[in-house]
Design an enzyme around this catalytic site. Structure first.
Site, PDB file in Angstrom:
ATOM      1  N   LYS A 158     -13.092  15.024   9.885  1.00 38.45           N
ATOM      2  CA  LYS A 158     -12.235  16.169  10.221  1.00 38.45           C
ATOM      3  C   LYS A 158     -10.938  15.578  10.763  1.00 38.45           C
ATOM      4  O   LYS A 158     -10.779  15.354  11.969  1.00 38.45           O
ATOM      5  CB  LYS A 158     -12.925  17.073  11.249  1.00 38.45           C
ATOM      6  CG  LYS A 158     -12.213  18.406  11.434  1.00 38.45           C
ATOM      7  CD  LYS A 158     -13.066  19.356  12.271  1.00 38.45           C
ATOM      8  CE  LYS A 158     -12.311  20.622  12.647  1.00 38.45           C
ATOM      9  NZ  LYS A 158     -12.100  21.544  11.533  1.00 38.45           N
TER      10      LYS A 158
HETATM   11  N1  PPE Z   1     -14.173  23.296   6.047  1.00 39.55           N
HETATM   12  C1  PPE Z   1     -12.974  23.076   6.610  1.00 39.55           C
HETATM   13  C2  PPE Z   1     -11.889  22.497   5.788  1.00 39.55           C
HETATM   14  C3  PPE Z   1     -12.784  23.398   7.943  1.00 39.55           C
HETATM   15  O1  PPE Z   1     -11.593  23.181   8.500  1.00 39.55           O
HETATM   16  C4  PPE Z   1     -13.837  23.957   8.694  1.00 39.55           C
HETATM   17  C5  PPE Z   1     -13.645  24.326  10.128  1.00 39.55           C
HETATM   18  C6  PPE Z   1     -15.081  24.159   8.065  1.00 39.55           C
HETATM   19  C7  PPE Z   1     -15.209  23.802   6.742  1.00 39.55           C
HETATM   20  C8  PPE Z   1     -16.270  24.691   8.811  1.00 39.55           C
HETATM   21  O2  PPE Z   1     -16.794  23.727   9.694  1.00 39.55           O
HETATM   22  P1  PPE Z   1     -17.519  24.132  11.052  1.00 39.55           P
HETATM   23  O3  PPE Z   1     -16.494  24.701  11.953  1.00 39.55           O
HETATM   24  O4  PPE Z   1     -18.094  22.861  11.560  1.00 39.55           O
HETATM   25  O5  PPE Z   1     -18.580  25.119  10.694  1.00 39.55           O
HETATM   26  N2  PPE Z   1     -12.353  24.803  10.438  1.00 39.55           N
HETATM   27  C9  PPE Z   1     -11.944  24.835  11.814  1.00 39.55           C
HETATM   28  C10 PPE Z   1     -10.451  24.963  11.904  1.00 39.55           C
HETATM   29  C11 PPE Z   1      -9.824  26.275  12.043  1.00 39.55           C
HETATM   30  C12 PPE Z   1      -8.321  26.166  12.271  1.00 39.55           C
HETATM   31  O6  PPE Z   1      -7.587  26.963  11.685  1.00 39.55           O
HETATM   32  O7  PPE Z   1      -7.885  25.333  13.061  1.00 39.55           O
HETATM   33  C13 PPE Z   1     -12.752  25.830  12.604  1.00 39.55           C
HETATM   34  O8  PPE Z   1     -13.359  26.741  12.050  1.00 39.55           O
HETATM   35  O9  PPE Z   1     -12.814  25.666  13.818  1.00 39.55           O
END
Ligand code: PPE
Length: 313
Positions: A158
């Protein structure tokens, strides 16, 4: 702008919100050298509780390892810092954003001489895709932008740089009147949203792209895996051709910010009947009952902020 809280954590110290500043020539600004996390803390009847804290910290350390960044803090120290941060800022529910950057030192691509700085901020963050998204669903498109390809920017990390790709996907979608975009991977299979993992349902079975389809290993994604198993709904990780999106009975996004958000249309084609589907609703209920402290936390996913305890997940 997020509403300022009193404190931000920086390398082991709490500093005032306004003082969390960096120099313009910090390595991260020119070269994108940053890994971060997004974590929600929910208000429960027994006080604020952080969702899957241990798993988020682990992913942060994994992201750092991929990029050869030494954060200088252990998983336990980072987890403890987050619990403390919510406590000192006196918040009930919030979003936490730990950020590790390569700071101010030298110019040039090689980051060796630049110190790694770790910050953790938190703020109150409402519904990511709009207030009605969770019940009504959102209208999305398939992006003309492809997700980051394998062996270019590592999708399992990330990292801030990945979000340049996400920004292209999101801006295009919003410009064209959609709430979000779904990116395909370099081979043309369904990957994920700009900030969410994606699931679809057909004939009572849940499908989601595998990690090899350039997706972030989402913690909400993993949560859905576990909830689906409990609810005895079959779930498979498999490559998904684009057109499967249009003929699915249900499609939904998952993410820390987006939680579990139904998708009601894709490229203006209605998904199923164009409203939240029954499996999406069951998963939402199971998820929100746990995070809101209504159902027992049988997985040990919640770390209470107010009791003097360590990490339990
Ligand atoms: N894919 C991506 C590209 C992504 O950024 C997130 C989280 C996810 C999948 C889901 O992952 P998880 O949160 O572990 O279930 N995106 C974060 C960023 C949001 C933002 O705009 O900043 C979030 O949901 O916190």
């Amino acid at each position: 702008m997020p509403k300022p809280t009193e404190k931000i954590w920086h390398n082991g110290q709490f500093i005032p919100w306004e003082e969390a500043r960096i120099h313009i020539l910090s390595h991260v600004v020119s070269y994108g050298s940053c890994v971060f996390e997004g974590i929600r803390c929910y208000a429960t009847p027994s006080g604020p509780a952080i969702f899957r804290l241990g798993d988020h910290v682990r992913r942060m350390l994994d992201s750092a390892k991929i990029y050869r960044m030494d954060l200088g803090f252990s998983a336990e120290q980072l987890a403890e810092a987050m619990v403390e941060l919510v406590r000192v800022n006196n918040l009930e529910a919030c979003y936490l954003r730990p950020i590790a950057i390569r700071g101010y030192g030298e110019m040039g691509v090689h980051p060796g001489k630049n110190p790694v700085e770790v910050y953790i901020a938190c703020w109150e963050w409402g519904k990511y895709l709009g207030d009605e998204a969770l019940t009504q669903g959102v209208d999305v498109c398939v992006s003309s932008w492809t997700r980051i390809a394998p062996n270019t920017l590592p999708a399992l990390a990330k990292a801030a740089a990945n979000y340049m790709n996400s920004q292209l996907i999101k801006m295009e979608a919003v410009t064209n009147g959609y709430a979000e975009g779904i990116a395909l991977d370099a081979n043309g299979y369904v990957s994920e949203g700009s900030g969410e993992n994606l699931f679809l349902v057909r004939d009572g079975k849940i499908l989601t792209p595998p990690l090899g389809a350039s997706v972030l290993p989402g913690i909400t994604r993993d949560t859905v895996f576990q909830l689906a198993r409990d609810l005895e709904i079959p779930l498979t990780e498999t490559l998904i051709p684009r057109e499967m999106l249009y003929i699915a009975d249900e499609v939904f996004f998952t993410g820390t910010a987006a939680e579990i958000t139904p998708i009601r249309s894709i490229d203006r084609i209605l998904v199923g009947s164009g409203r939240r589907g029954p499996i999406t609703e069951r998963l939402q209920k199971a998820f929100f009952d746990i995070v809101n402290g209504i159902a027992p936390d049988s997985y040990g996913w919640l770390t209470p902020v107010r009791q003097p305890v360590g990490v339990n997940s």
